[in-house]
Design an enzyme around this catalytic site. Sequence first.
Site, short mmCIF file in Angstrom:
data_model
loop_
_atom_site.label_atom_id
_atom_site.label_comp_id
_atom_site.label_asym_id
_atom_site.label_seq_id
_atom_site.Cartn_x
_atom_site.Cartn_y
_atom_site.Cartn_z
N TYR A 1 -5.25 4.68 12.03
CA TYR A 1 -4.00 4.45 12.76
C TYR A 1 -2.98 5.52 12.40
O TYR A 1 -2.28 6.06 13.27
CB TYR A 1 -3.46 3.06 12.43
CG TYR A 1 -2.22 2.70 13.20
CD1 TYR A 1 -2.28 2.41 14.57
CD2 TYR A 1 -0.97 2.63 12.58
CE1 TYR A 1 -1.14 2.08 15.29
CE2 TYR A 1 0.17 2.30 13.28
CZ TYR A 1 0.08 2.02 14.63
OH TYR A 1 1.22 1.69 15.35
N SER B 1 5.02 6.24 14.57
CA SER B 1 5.24 5.14 13.61
C SER B 1 5.45 5.71 12.23
O SER B 1 4.98 6.83 11.91
CB SER B 1 4.02 4.22 13.60
OG SER B 1 4.03 3.33 12.50
#
Length: 323
Positions: A189, A163
Amino acid sequence: MPLPLIRTRFDAESTAADVLVDVDLTGLRAIVTGASSGLGVETARALTAAGAAVTLAVRNTSAGTAVADVVGRSTGRRPDVRHLDLADRASVAAFVAHWEAPLHLLVNNAGVVSAGLERTAEGRELQFATNHLGHHALANGLRRSLARGAAERDGARIVALSSTAHMRANVDLDDLDFTRSEYDPQIAYARAKTANSLFAVAATRRWADDGIVANAVNPGGIATGLQRNFSAAQKASLEAAEAAGVFAYKTVEQGAATTTVAAVAPEFAHTGGHYLDDCQEAYTVPNDASLADHPHGVKAWALDPDAADRLWRASEELTHPSH
């Protein structure tokens, strides 16, 4: 001189179906994790429609069965469904133990986002444990199957979903589970998504001689169930990034395109350790680069071979049955 970036004929607006036009995947056996919602569903549907025999590796088998039924009706081929909880080491081991066939494609698509600190039953920080460690253990357990698949089809591939969030933080090998520092779900994350890219680097270096290559992909900004656990701060950060033009939302079909390029495009058949964005290999940016200035690049820390090796060895220790 650095090697030229790998380019394909696809771009940010391409869909998975576009990538698979005139591509026949008959005989290809694939596993897609997290294929009960979002990007995983579209990835599995597109691969199945092109002729692949796809297994949906999902935590919620009821949801997975419903997806398999829909894909079966739309494509004429129904995917298999098997249980897999990436946060549970025993579940990963059971999945691997029951997989007997050669494997040609592993798509490490599953991912979680948490708004606060959550830990697995073994005490691991949930986002890192699910998004990285579980996939690390799964790929290692399936290595022999991938090698057999590579011998059948002149190569096997692993696709690891990373990501843009990886740009926020490097992996902290001294505090993988946030036992020493204050917990920040966005940083957690980000570390996991950096780890996904480093996995691709390390796996390719170790397994290329077996015909196995791994690449990381950034699917882009897609509104999926992954955002359901966002905190107010996470939502505000996402809205600010959108307003600043850091990213524009894609459809699920467009988001699955970069995964599909890494999975089937000839340009990535025998080369790994790359990070793809908008269906192309991304350019590398300095570690101190701003996300606002480089929304489509990859931080150098996410491709660092030494860091990848250290993370691999740490991950082996954490996922070894004796621990």
